[in-house]
Design an enzyme around this catalytic site. Sequence first.
Site, PDB file in Angstrom:
ATOM      1  CG  HIS A   4      68.651  46.401  64.535  1.00 60.07           C
ATOM      2  ND1 HIS A   4      68.964  46.014  65.820  1.00 60.07           N
ATOM      3  CD2 HIS A   4      69.718  47.093  64.083  1.00 60.07           C
ATOM      4  CE1 HIS A   4      70.185  46.428  66.125  1.00 60.07           C
ATOM      5  NE2 HIS A   4      70.663  47.090  65.098  1.00 60.07           N
ATOM      6  N   GLY A  20      67.411  35.155  53.787  1.00 55.11           N
ATOM      7  CA  GLY A  20      68.516  36.096  53.951  1.00 55.11           C
ATOM      8  C   GLY A  20      68.267  37.406  53.218  1.00 55.11           C
ATOM      9  NE  ARG A  43      70.990  49.358  60.756  1.00 57.46           N
ATOM     10  CZ  ARG A  43      72.290  49.615  60.863  1.00 57.46           C
ATOM     11  NH1 ARG A  43      73.146  49.073  60.050  1.00 57.46           N
ATOM     12  NH2 ARG A  43      72.710  50.428  61.794  1.00 57.46           N
ATOM     13  NE  ARG A  87      69.730  29.778  56.366  1.00 51.94           N
ATOM     14  CZ  ARG A  87      69.972  30.505  55.260  1.00 51.94           C
ATOM     15  NH1 ARG A  87      69.310  31.630  55.040  1.00 51.94           N
ATOM     16  NH2 ARG A  87      70.856  30.090  54.362  1.00 51.94           N
ATOM     17  N   GLY A  89      66.440  29.396  52.680  1.00 52.26           N
ATOM     18  CA  GLY A  89      67.613  29.978  52.032  1.00 52.26           C
ATOM     19  C   GLY A  89      68.241  29.055  51.018  1.00 52.26           C
ATOM     20  CG  MET A 179      77.358  31.923  54.933  1.00 53.70           C
ATOM     21  SD  MET A 179      78.014  33.382  54.121  1.00 53.70           S
ATOM     22  CE  MET A 179      79.146  33.977  55.357  1.00 53.70           C
ATOM     23  CD  GLU A 180      72.696  33.013  56.613  1.00 53.63           C
ATOM     24  OE1 GLU A 180      72.512  31.899  56.075  1.00 53.63           O
ATOM     25  OE2 GLU A 180      73.287  33.939  56.039  1.00 53.63           O
ATOM     26  CG  ASP A 203      76.590  27.275  45.117  1.00 47.93           C
ATOM     27  OD1 ASP A 203      75.724  28.036  45.573  1.00 47.93           O
ATOM     28  OD2 ASP A 203      77.584  26.917  45.776  1.00 47.93           O
TER      29      ASP A 203
HETATM   30  N1  HPA Z   1      78.912  29.161  50.857  1.00 46.26           N
HETATM   31  C1  HPA Z   1      78.208  29.789  51.813  1.00 46.26           C
HETATM   32  N2  HPA Z   1      76.930  30.046  51.695  1.00 46.26           N
HETATM   33  C2  HPA Z   1      76.295  29.653  50.580  1.00 46.26           C
HETATM   34  C3  HPA Z   1      76.958  29.001  49.561  1.00 46.26           C
HETATM   35  C4  HPA Z   1      78.336  28.737  49.717  1.00 46.26           C
HETATM   36  O1  HPA Z   1      79.006  28.159  48.837  1.00 46.26           O
HETATM   37  N3  HPA Z   1      76.069  28.752  48.554  1.00 46.26           N
HETATM   38  C5  HPA Z   1      74.880  29.243  48.989  1.00 46.26           C
HETATM   39  N4  HPA Z   1      75.012  29.788  50.206  1.00 46.26           N
END
Ligand code: HPA
Length: 244
Positions: A4, A20, A43, A87, A89, A179-180, A203
């Site tokens: 990849h 990401g 990709r 990472r 992110g 998520m990673e 957030d």
């Molecule tokens: N969930 C998953 N991943 C994220 C979030 C979330 O609320 N905010 C930023 N990355």
Amino acid sequence: MSTHINAPEGAIAPYVLFPGDPYRARWIAETFLDDAKLYNEVRGMLGYTGTYKGVRVSVQGSGMGQPSMAIYAHELMNDYDVQAIIRVGTAGGMAPEVKVRDVVIASTASTDSAMNRARFGDVTYAPAADFELLRLTVEAAEAQELPYRVGGLFSADQFYNPNPITQTLANYGVLGVEMETAGLYTLAAQFGRKALSVCTISDHLLTGEETSAQERQETFDSMIVMALEAVVALDKSADKKRAQ
Ligand code: HPA
């Protein structure tokens, strides 16, 4: 060349920043690196190599979620001999003591991912950050007076989870959800390499607070500087070890 990543041997530096978003990889390369050259666009998962304060550094997009991230992390370490991956992110805040714009340096990451179940069965493996990289990143943050927190993240498989477990995890001290990270730390352990996640809280799940695009950018800037300064310090420490 790997499946990849379409880069020749030697095109990727031993140290990789790992956002990401592939456009963020391009932005980091263009904003912070000297002589950045694109080495991958398979990709659309852009990868660049340049230098920061004279140290060769690459920036590679990972995509979202552990399955995508794991493909790139595996190939970086297995095919390109990458020694350290950071990472960079965003994460959603879960704990009351975490505010939007905080930077969380992840000492560990819990996960609901099937990926770790596939590796470890009934054993709950505890993915952990590389301690030297963590220490150097904290030192870089303190030297630059950049605010940070060290703690655990939750690496969720689902962004839109109808059955959120986040409150329970927050009760156990987990600071944020992304998520990673759990997968990245697990792969680094498999290959005997260094990994760390540094995430801006973009957030907040409890307060509903969000960052404006400009605030996100400013905090993102300080996070990238933190990570790049840690890379410079790590390279110095590797030089010292080589000389011994
Ligand atoms: N969930 C998953 N991943 C994220 C979030 C979330 O609320 N905010 C930023 N990355």
